[in-house]
Motif scaffolding. Structure first.
Motif, PDB file in Angstrom:
ATOM      1  N   ALA A  18       0.839  -1.201   0.000  1.00 13.76           N
ATOM      2  CA  ALA A  18       0.000   0.000   0.000  1.00 13.76           C
ATOM      3  C   ALA A  18       0.875   1.253   0.000  1.00 13.76           C
ATOM      4  O   ALA A  18       0.637   2.204  -0.760  1.00 13.76           O
ATOM      5  CB  ALA A  18      -0.910  -0.006   1.219  1.00 13.76           C
TER       6      ALA A  18
ATOM      7  N   LEU B 281       1.206   4.108  -2.985  1.00 15.06           N
ATOM      8  CA  LEU B 281       1.032   5.547  -2.762  1.00 15.06           C
ATOM      9  C   LEU B 281       2.287   6.313  -3.165  1.00 15.06           C
ATOM     10  O   LEU B 281       2.215   7.348  -3.841  1.00 15.06           O
ATOM     11  CB  LEU B 281       0.712   5.793  -1.273  1.00 15.06           C
ATOM     12  CG  LEU B 281       0.754   7.234  -0.792  1.00 15.06           C
ATOM     13  CD1 LEU B 281      -0.300   8.073  -1.509  1.00 15.06           C
ATOM     14  CD2 LEU B 281       0.530   7.307   0.718  1.00 15.06           C
TER      15      LEU B 281
ATOM     16  N   ARG C  25      -8.573   3.286   1.352  1.00 15.13           N
ATOM     17  CA  ARG C  25      -8.166   2.978  -0.017  1.00 15.13           C
ATOM     18  C   ARG C  25      -9.370   2.667  -0.897  1.00 15.13           C
ATOM     19  O   ARG C  25      -9.234   2.596  -2.117  1.00 15.13           O
ATOM     20  CB  ARG C  25      -7.237   1.761  -0.043  1.00 15.13           C
ATOM     21  CG  ARG C  25      -5.871   1.997   0.540  1.00 15.13           C
ATOM     22  CD  ARG C  25      -5.094   0.686   0.550  1.00 15.13           C
ATOM     23  NE  ARG C  25      -4.285   0.522  -0.636  1.00 15.13           N
ATOM     24  CZ  ARG C  25      -3.563  -0.560  -0.879  1.00 15.13           C
ATOM     25  NH1 ARG C  25      -3.580  -1.571  -0.029  1.00 15.13           N
ATOM     26  NH2 ARG C  25      -2.836  -0.646  -1.964  1.00 15.13           N
TER      27      ARG C  25
ATOM     28  N   ARG D 208     -11.473  -5.754  -0.375  1.00 13.29           N
ATOM     29  CA  ARG D 208     -10.224  -5.629  -1.115  1.00 13.29           C
ATOM     30  C   ARG D 208      -9.802  -7.003  -1.650  1.00 13.29           C
ATOM     31  O   ARG D 208      -9.666  -7.955  -0.875  1.00 13.29           O
ATOM     32  CB  ARG D 208      -9.151  -5.095  -0.161  1.00 13.29           C
ATOM     33  CG  ARG D 208      -7.839  -4.755  -0.811  1.00 13.29           C
ATOM     34  CD  ARG D 208      -7.048  -3.825   0.098  1.00 13.29           C
ATOM     35  NE  ARG D 208      -6.631  -4.520   1.319  1.00 13.29           N
ATOM     36  CZ  ARG D 208      -5.457  -5.126   1.416  1.00 13.29           C
ATOM     37  NH1 ARG D 208      -4.623  -5.126   0.412  1.00 13.29           N
ATOM     38  NH2 ARG D 208      -5.132  -5.736   2.531  1.00 13.29           N
TER      39      ARG D 208
ATOM     40  N   ALA E 126     -10.360   2.726  -6.103  1.00 13.82           N
ATOM     41  CA  ALA E 126      -9.000   2.785  -5.569  1.00 13.82           C
ATOM     42  C   ALA E 126      -8.270   3.993  -6.136  1.00 13.82           C
ATOM     43  O   ALA E 126      -7.556   4.710  -5.426  1.00 13.82           O
ATOM     44  CB  ALA E 126      -8.254   1.498  -5.901  1.00 13.82           C
TER      45      ALA E 126
ATOM     46  N   HIS F 213      -9.421   7.128  -4.511  1.00 22.45           N
ATOM     47  CA  HIS F 213      -8.884   7.254  -3.151  1.00 22.45           C
ATOM     48  C   HIS F 213      -7.405   7.594  -3.146  1.00 22.45           C
ATOM     49  O   HIS F 213      -6.897   8.162  -2.207  1.00 22.45           O
ATOM     50  CB  HIS F 213      -9.118   5.961  -2.365  1.00 22.45           C
ATOM     51  CG  HIS F 213     -10.495   5.855  -1.806  1.00 22.45           C
ATOM     52  ND1 HIS F 213     -11.571   5.449  -2.549  1.00 22.45           N
ATOM     53  CD2 HIS F 213     -10.983   6.137  -0.567  1.00 22.45           C
ATOM     54  CE1 HIS F 213     -12.660   5.461  -1.821  1.00 22.45           C
ATOM     55  NE2 HIS F 213     -12.332   5.888  -0.598  1.00 22.45           N
ATOM     56  N   LEU F 214      -6.735   7.181  -4.236  1.00 20.96           N
ATOM     57  CA  LEU F 214      -5.289   7.416  -4.295  1.00 20.96           C
ATOM     58  C   LEU F 214      -4.979   8.848  -4.704  1.00 20.96           C
ATOM     59  O   LEU F 214      -3.920   9.391  -4.376  1.00 20.96           O
ATOM     60  CB  LEU F 214      -4.675   6.439  -5.310  1.00 20.96           C
ATOM     61  CG  LEU F 214      -3.163   6.320  -5.365  1.00 20.96           C
ATOM     62  CD1 LEU F 214      -2.614   5.905  -4.011  1.00 20.96           C
ATOM     63  CD2 LEU F 214      -2.744   5.319  -6.428  1.00 20.96           C
TER      64      LEU F 214
ATOM     65  N   GLU G  77      -0.276   9.153   4.988  1.00 23.85           N
ATOM     66  CA  GLU G  77      -1.074   7.977   5.331  1.00 23.85           C
ATOM     67  C   GLU G  77      -1.896   8.233   6.593  1.00 23.85           C
ATOM     68  O   GLU G  77      -3.071   7.894   6.665  1.00 23.85           O
ATOM     69  CB  GLU G  77      -0.158   6.773   5.566  1.00 23.85           C
ATOM     70  CG  GLU G  77       0.372   6.166   4.290  1.00 23.85           C
ATOM     71  CD  GLU G  77       1.174   4.906   4.571  1.00 23.85           C
ATOM     72  OE1 GLU G  77       1.123   4.403   5.707  1.00 23.85           O
ATOM     73  OE2 GLU G  77       1.858   4.449   3.647  1.00 23.85           O
TER      74      GLU G  77
ATOM     75  N   TYR H 238      -4.842   5.940   5.557  1.00 23.72           N
ATOM     76  CA  TYR H 238      -4.474   5.038   4.475  1.00 23.72           C
ATOM     77  C   TYR H 238      -3.719   3.861   5.094  1.00 23.72           C
ATOM     78  O   TYR H 238      -2.714   4.050   5.771  1.00 23.72           O
ATOM     79  CB  TYR H 238      -3.584   5.817   3.505  1.00 23.72           C
ATOM     80  CG  TYR H 238      -3.256   5.124   2.222  1.00 23.72           C
ATOM     81  CD1 TYR H 238      -4.072   5.279   1.104  1.00 23.72           C
ATOM     82  CD2 TYR H 238      -2.119   4.349   2.107  1.00 23.72           C
ATOM     83  CE1 TYR H 238      -3.750   4.663  -0.088  1.00 23.72           C
ATOM     84  CE2 TYR H 238      -1.796   3.735   0.925  1.00 23.72           C
ATOM     85  CZ  TYR H 238      -2.613   3.896  -0.172  1.00 23.72           C
ATOM     86  OH  TYR H 238      -2.300   3.287  -1.350  1.00 23.72           O
TER      87      TYR H 238
END
Lengths: 333, 592, 282
Positions: free
Chosen positions: A97, A101, A167, A174, A197, A200-201, A278, A283
């Protein structure tokens, strides 16, 4: 050339060894007793002592370090005191993760840095230059966690345009294949998860990326200005080479070298900066794992996560070194 | 018809509120297949001509005038795209610094290919190989895959010459193409250029500061001073019977390698800078001219004299009368005691990686003695080890073999005693005053740095500073300036002054007049000669310029690749060289 | 005559911003009108005084415990400036001494410093300071100490390269030849050459120190719980972003203005002192 890169790579080993030693020593200064924390509050002194010796905490520091190092090298990062799970498993869940990011942020920082650098260079000796320079100075005054908060406020709260926690949308589960969510969504054929996703990113990656772009802009601009003073640019002009070709085929190839070197350093910083982003975007990456571990004085996690951050930073630096070596014939032996 | 014709060319420069012509009313014509030399010291405006042709001028400079015609077209009024189309095809340039004129991250082949494809050559690889062959580079095909830093300066310049002639241009502009190169390399580069020029019948504009080199290379010579042509004529005539006082003085201020020994003419001051030009209404040379009189305050016109020999002076008849004075007198009597003695001196540098160690012998097996009050010249090309020799003497490098004795004491080892001995007897003058003078110290503080080290009070140092500045022929008020406020010649004087503060017995000088204009060089050489008479120090003069060594030193040592190949009395060595390398060096010096 | 750096617009704007923050920090007790930890549980999460439901007594409103945001903002400036004023010079001294000795002496000391910097560089600064704070415990003094321990390398890296350039100049060699000892060469010939760069770096580092203090306080590892810091205010204000946005925005703007002050000053100095600086922030 392979040789000179191998030599640089060989230096990474000793660095990691010293890093691990420093980590170990720094964390042993901690005034908490991990053994006591791992036991229920009702535990007796004797029981705690027993736990201490079971965890090896009664042995000399050097021995403790050797044991820890040996286990770490075998992929055994110990067990979380607080969560009572193997740390290795926690890392496997969170590292992808964080990498997802950070890579997204690096793309943002790279594009923005190089694009901005070219724009700054194009503006030199023109009217807009002062404004552009001032803008970069002000941008440099906003660290990544302020960008993160500002983006939440602007795009999340005021415009309600993008999500800013986690996320995925709530309710989605997920898919776990590689741990890289964007990749996994494609692998299991779920475009809806992919889209969620990506949305959210967007904010965390943009916040993290934009914070590390201005130094790249400046270095590219300065390097280009320097390169344009060089004799070979003048000589190329005297041969009648056009300005576009001079920029792309002559100047940029040289100016990119110091820019890349700086980007290596910046991307290392960026990877560390992901921690705050994060936390702010809830996150579920290594950063949140680390901060939770810090609050709970969960030593095995802190050690393992910190070491992982260092390994990734060294990997980034080595990769950039290799790239610069590849692009700069003067460095090749 | 001429390839290039400049009519009343003017390059005005804007400096603050002033507009000063960096070039004024330039009239030149260059016929096909001819070589025209533009000669002058730095600031004369000679490079502006090349820049005006390409219209690539520094900021603040513009070009105007009645016309600058290339093959019938006016470069001044032509649209920029048309002019750029000519560059590299019809007009080619050979640069001053070959090593930095090639892009360091691209191979020779990639740059050559780019050029040839632009020019319209279909099979560029074959054409590039042929072009590299024409400049006598070995293994041209292999060269295409190499990078510039893997080649020497001379090889890079050949590549650039090959590139320039590859499109068979009508005009080649060569701006100081050999200044950055050693003298033997210079001779070869000139030969290659000559060959290609004659082969293709190219017109060449050859820009140089070296009048003798110009006379050797060119058909015609134009001498520039402060932005204007002062003399223009056939090369031999300008060299042998100059009619302008500046040309004559320039010739007399450069020492010669052949012929009878003579003194140097010392022009006062220096060429006025752009800013100062605005205040000189008449002949710009008048303030320094030995023939100047009141009437010179009105600008003289370019007179046509016999044939094509033009001169911008109304008194050409008086020019042959200017003379340089007698040669430096050799010091009387037998030389003093032995001051420096080097026995089997050697220095090996270890370089490279731990995996591939390389040992480079910079100096090996050097034996020599230097007596008190004696001037010894060390000549050789770059890489000959002459600078390492100087650093060994000064204790800046530790010898790997042999020994050095200074004033009777062994100073080969690095200890306190050796350091004290050196401090008392020897000082060094560095080559580049830009690097040798701390930009944050004032001149007075630099020249008295030795006293500061000895802990003397400020008042003493101030008095001494004034004394040293007077000794150097500099006004006392310069003491409060910073080095970047001085001219090149003044900086080099300060550089010398610092070394002379404690009046050492030995002065080691590394290339202290290289890179300076001849008139400034003559002033410095005169200064050294005068200081020698006053202070009686010995000098080890490192120089690549044989003529300077011949002028100043009684004895000479010739070095090649770390070894002394020949040494002896300067007159003997230069008149009757024994070693083939000495012969090659002497032969390579342009005679004009 | 006014020196060139004092006529630069950025320098002036930077100085004005920083003086404002400094004055506010010094006069906090008088300007705030109330203590930063005065709780009024009857008036929590008040909006700013000019908004609907605002209270004139709380200019920027109150936080979830009813503490005055404006008062906390002013007291937060004290911590931020204290950290900047002590941590940055501390890091500078450590880094400069290491850089001077490494660059001038070379040899094994240079090797050692170089490797130390390598090790430090492999830690992202955020991670390293977190770990140090875990080991040292919270508190302003420890924040300062952690920043010094993390950031000496910023000075060392840049200055060492500069010292290497200066030490290779002939005037340094010449000073040795006329009888200067190593100490005197370092102090009189080498050090003055790096002063402009040093001042520029110091200014920028002060901005970085403000940011690091905010980050650590934000994560809860900075100042002690009973002290007031901007980072803490941000952490508190994050959860009430919809109800009372000034709880979050006020410290964000304060951090930005302070850091911008240092950066503008540093940037202006860099230009007017003609310092070349190819460095990033992290």
């Amino acid at each position: 050339m392979v040789l000179s890169f191998a030599r640089r790579l060989a230096a990474v080993g000793p660095i990691l060894l010293v890093v691990s030693l420093l980590l170990f020593v720094a964390l042993r200064l901690l005034p908490v007793d991990p053994a006591a924390m791992s036991m229920p509050p009702t535990a007796t002194k004797v029981e705690i002592e027993a736990a201490r010796s079971a965890m090896g905490l009664d042995r000399p520091l050097v021995e403790q370090y050797a044991i820890w190092l040996g286990q770490t090298l075998h992929g055994d990062f110990g067990t979380s005191i607080h969560m009572r799970r193997p740390v290795g498993g926690l890392l496997l869940e969170t590292l992808p993760a964080t990498i997802e990011l950070s890579v997204a942020a690096m793309i943002v920082a790279g594009l923005l840095g190089i694009g901005g650098g070219l724009a700054l260079f194009a503006l030199r000796n023109r009217r807009g230059e002062a404004v552009a320079e001032l803008t970069t100075t002000l941008m440099m005054s906003i660290p990544e966690f302020l960008w993160a908060l500002l983006f939440i406020f602007l795009f999340g709260v005021l415009l309600s345009a993008l999500p800013f926690t986690g996320r995925l949308d709530p309710g989605m589960t997920r898919p776990v294949v590689s741990g890289f969510l964007l990749l996994d969504a494609l692998l299991v054929g779920r475009p809806d998860i992919y889209a969620s996703a990506l949305r959210h990113l967007l904010l965390p990656a943009a916040a993290l990326g934009i914070a590390f772009a201005p130094p790249v802009m400046r270095v590219l601009r300065t390097s280009l200005v320097d390169v344009y003073q060089e004799d070979y640019i003048r000589q190329a002009r005297l041969r009648g080479v056009g300005e576009a070709r001079i920029l792309l085929a002559h100047a940029l190839k040289n100016a990119i070298l110091p820019t890349l070197t700086l980007m290596g350093v910046q991307f290392g910083f960026l990877f560390g900066g992901s921690l705050l982003v994060e936390v702010i975007y809830a996150y579920p990456g290594m950063g949140n794992l680390m901060v939770d571990a810090v609050r709970n004085a969960d030593l095995p996690i802190i050690q393992a996560v910190a070491l992982t951050y260092c390994v990734v930073v060294l990997a980034i630096t080595s990769a950039v070194d290799a790239l610069v070596l590849l692009l700069n014939p003067r460095l090749r032996a | 018809m001429s390839v290039l014709r400049a009519e009343g060319l003017i390059v005005p420069a804007r400096i603050g509120p002033l507009t000063v012509p960096a070039l004024r009313d330039l009239n030149l014509a260059l016929a096909p297949g001819k070589v025209l030399g533009l000669v002058g010291e730095s600031g004369a405006g000679k490079s502006m001509v090349g820049r005006a042709i390409a219209q690539m001028l520094p900021p603040g400079f513009t070009v105007s005038g009645r016309g600058l015609h290339f093959a019938g077209q006016d470069l001044l009024t032509m649209p920029a795209t048309e002019r750029r189309a000519l560059l590299g095809r019809q007009i080619a340039f050979i640069p001053q610094e070959p090593l930095s004129a090639l892009n360091p991250v691209r191979t020779i082949g990639s740059q050559f290919g780019e050029h040839l494809r632009r020019v319209g050559v279909a099979d560029w690889r074959a054409a590039a190989v042929a072009a590299l062959q024409s400049v006598h580079l070995p293994d041209p095909a292999g060269l295409l895959d190499r990078y510039p830093h893997q080649l020497s300066g001379g090889m890079c310049q050949r590549v650039l010459i090959a590139m320039a002639f590859a499109s068979k241009p009508a005009l080649v502009v060569a701006d100081e193409p050999t200044t950055a190169l050693d003298v033997t390399i210079q001779a070869r580069i000139i030969r290659v250029m000559r060959e290609l020029q004659q082969l293709h019948d190219t017109a060449v504009l050859f820009i140089t500061h070296d009048l003798r080199l110009a006379a050797e290379v060119c058909d015609e010579i134009a001498v520039l001073y402060a932005g204007g042509v002062v003399e223009h004529g056939p090369a031999e005539v300008v060299l042998n019977e100059p009619l302008h006082p500046y040309t004559k003085c320039l010739l007399l201020s450069a020492p010669e390698i052949h012929g009878p020994r003579r003194g140097l003419y010392t022009l006062p001051e220096q060429m006025p800078g752009l800013r100062a030009l605005a205040d000189i209404p008449g002949c710009r040379f008048a303030p320094r001219c030995p023939l100047a009189r009141e009437s010179c305050r009105n600008a003289p016109a370019l007179l046509v004299l016999k044939d094509a020999h033009r001169v911008a002076c109304p008194y050409p008849g008086e020019v042959p009368g200017i003379s340089a004075g007698p040669a430096l007198a050799a010091p009387e009597g037998q030389a003093g005691a032995v001051l420096v003695e080097a026995r089997d001196l050697g220095k090996t540098f270890r370089t490279g990686t731990p995996f591939r160690r390389r040992a480079v012998a910079a100096v090996q097996g050097v034996n020599f003695t230097l007596h008190e009050g004696e001037f010894l010249g060390v000549v050789g090309e770059s890489g000959s080890g002459k600078s390492t020799l100087a650093r060994l003497l000064m204790g800046l490098e530790r010898p790997t073999s042999g020994e050095i004795r200074l004033a009777g004491r062994d100073v080969s080892r690095w200890d306190g005693a050796a350091r004290r001995t050196r401090l008392q007897t020897a000082q060094m003058v560095f080559q580049d005053p830009q690097s040798a003078l701390n930009p944050r110290r004032r001149v007075a503080s630099i020249v008295t740095q030795a006293l500061e080290a000895a802990g003397l009070p400020a008042a003493t140092r101030e008095a001494k500073a004034a004394e040293i500045l007077a000794d150097l022929g500099m006004p006392a008020e310069l003491g409060s300036r910073f080095p970047n406020q001085l001219s090149g010649g003044q900086r080099q004087r300060v550089n010398i002054g610092r070394a002379l503060c404690l009046v050492p017995k030995l002065l080691v000088a590394d290339e202290i007049v290289s890179g300076l204009d001849v008139s400034v060089q003559a002033q410095l050489l005169a200064l050294l000669a005068r200081l020698r008479a006053e202070h009686r120090f010995a000098l080890l003069l490192i120089s690549h310029d044989l003529a300077v060594v011949r002028y100043l030193c009684e004895r000479v040592m010739v070095m090649q690749r770390g070894v002394v190949v020949e040494q002896g009395r300067t007159e003997d060595v230069f008149a009757n060289p024994q070693h083939p390398y000495t012969k090659e060096l002497l032969a390579a010096v342009p005679k004009g | 005559m006014i020196p060139r750096w004092a006529r630069d617009g950025r320098v002036l704007v930077g100085l004005v911003l920083l003086s404002a923050v400094l004055v506010v920090a010094l006069l906090a007790p008088w300007l705030a009108g109330m203590a930063p930890d005065d709780q009024d549980l009857l008036a929590t999460l008040l909006p700013a005084s000019w908004q609907d439901g605002g209270d004139a007594a709380h200019w920027l409103g109150t936080d979830s415990l009813g503490r005055d945001v404006f008062a906390r903002l002013l007291y937060g400036a004290r911590v931020a400036l204290t950290v900047a004023a002590i941590a940055a010079p501390g890091a500078m001294v450590a880094g400069t001494v290491a850089a001077l000795l490494a660059g001038y002496l070379g040899g094994w000391f240079d090797w050692l410093v170089g490797r130390a910097v390598d090790v430090w560089m492999s830690f992202p600064p955020v991670i390293l300071s977190l770990i140090l704070m875990v080991g040292l415990g919270t508190g302003t003094r420890n924040v300062i100490f952690a920043i010094m321990l993390v950031d000496w390398t910023r000075f060392c890296r840049v200055l060492r390269a500069e010292v290497l350039v200066v030490a290779r100049r002939d005037y340094v060699t010449a000073a040795g030849l006329v009888g200067f000892g190593h100490v005197r060469i370092l102090l009189r010939e080498v050090f003055p050459a790096i002063v402009p760069l040093l001042i520029t770096l110091l200014t920028l580092e002060m901005g970085i120190a403000v940011v690091v203090e905010a980050i650590l306080s934000f994560v809860g590892l900075g100042v002690k719980a009973d002290e007031v810091a901007w980072g803490q205010m941000i952490a508190d204000g994050r959860s009430t972003i919809y109800q009372a946005p000034f709880n979050l925005l006020a410290p964000v703007v304060a951090i930005f203005l302070t850091v911008a002050g240092f950066n503008l000053l540093g940037d202006g100095l860099r230009r007017s002192l003609d310092v070349r600086l190819l460095e990033g922030r992290g």
